[in-house]
Design a protein around this motif. Sequence first.
Motif, PDB file in Angstrom:
ATOM      1  N   LEU A 246      25.788  31.204 -30.900  1.00 26.87           N
ATOM      2  CA  LEU A 246      25.681  29.899 -30.256  1.00 26.87           C
ATOM      3  C   LEU A 246      25.597  30.015 -28.734  1.00 26.87           C
ATOM      4  CD1 LEU A 246      28.188  27.832 -32.429  1.00 26.87           C
ATOM      5  CD2 LEU A 246      25.684  27.699 -32.422  1.00 26.87           C
TER       6      LEU A 246
ATOM      7  N   VAL B 236      22.202  31.116 -27.721  1.00 27.22           N
ATOM      8  CA  VAL B 236      21.174  30.080 -27.869  1.00 27.22           C
ATOM      9  C   VAL B 236      21.289  29.017 -26.780  1.00 27.22           C
ATOM     10  CG1 VAL B 236      20.431  28.177 -29.342  1.00 27.22           C
ATOM     11  CG2 VAL B 236      20.826  30.416 -30.326  1.00 27.22           C
ATOM     12  N   PHE B 237      22.515  28.599 -26.451  1.00 27.77           N
ATOM     13  CA  PHE B 237      22.684  27.458 -25.566  1.00 27.77           C
ATOM     14  C   PHE B 237      23.030  27.823 -24.120  1.00 27.77           C
ATOM     15  CE2 PHE B 237      23.621  25.603 -29.787  1.00 27.77           C
ATOM     16  CZ  PHE B 237      22.584  24.698 -29.816  1.00 27.77           C
ATOM     17  N   VAL B 238      23.882  28.800 -23.891  1.00 31.04           N
ATOM     18  CA  VAL B 238      24.367  29.099 -22.548  1.00 31.04           C
ATOM     19  C   VAL B 238      23.531  30.174 -21.849  1.00 31.04           C
ATOM     20  CG1 VAL B 238      26.373  29.910 -21.236  1.00 31.04           C
ATOM     21  CG2 VAL B 238      26.688  28.387 -23.169  1.00 31.04           C
TER      22      VAL B 238
END
Length: 114
Positions: A41, A44-46
Amino acid sequence: MNLLIRIIVTAGLVFGIAHFLPGVHVAGFYTAAVVAVVLALLNVFVKPIMVLLTLPFTIITLGLFLLVVNAIIILLCTKIVGGFTVDTFWVAMIFSVILSLCQSIVYSIIGNEK
């Protein structure tokens, strides 16, 4: 199904690397699985935001600054997941390099069925 296999492989690698690398501590395989999900995660996001913000440093260092970004992602994961600790920044950098290399090797052996 491919995502589940990748999570299980990454969890096994995190658990195995933590067993052999001093300075990395994982409470158990369940914690390693949570670490694998949180790392996915965060990647993917940070990570894209961090890469974009540090683009000048990455260009000046010819891409080597991405190792620092990976280590920061590992340290951020230690703040999120209880039972997973990394002692220092340098240990986090070594851990991220070893994890990336092992993932590349295992995924090339397993293959990518689509």
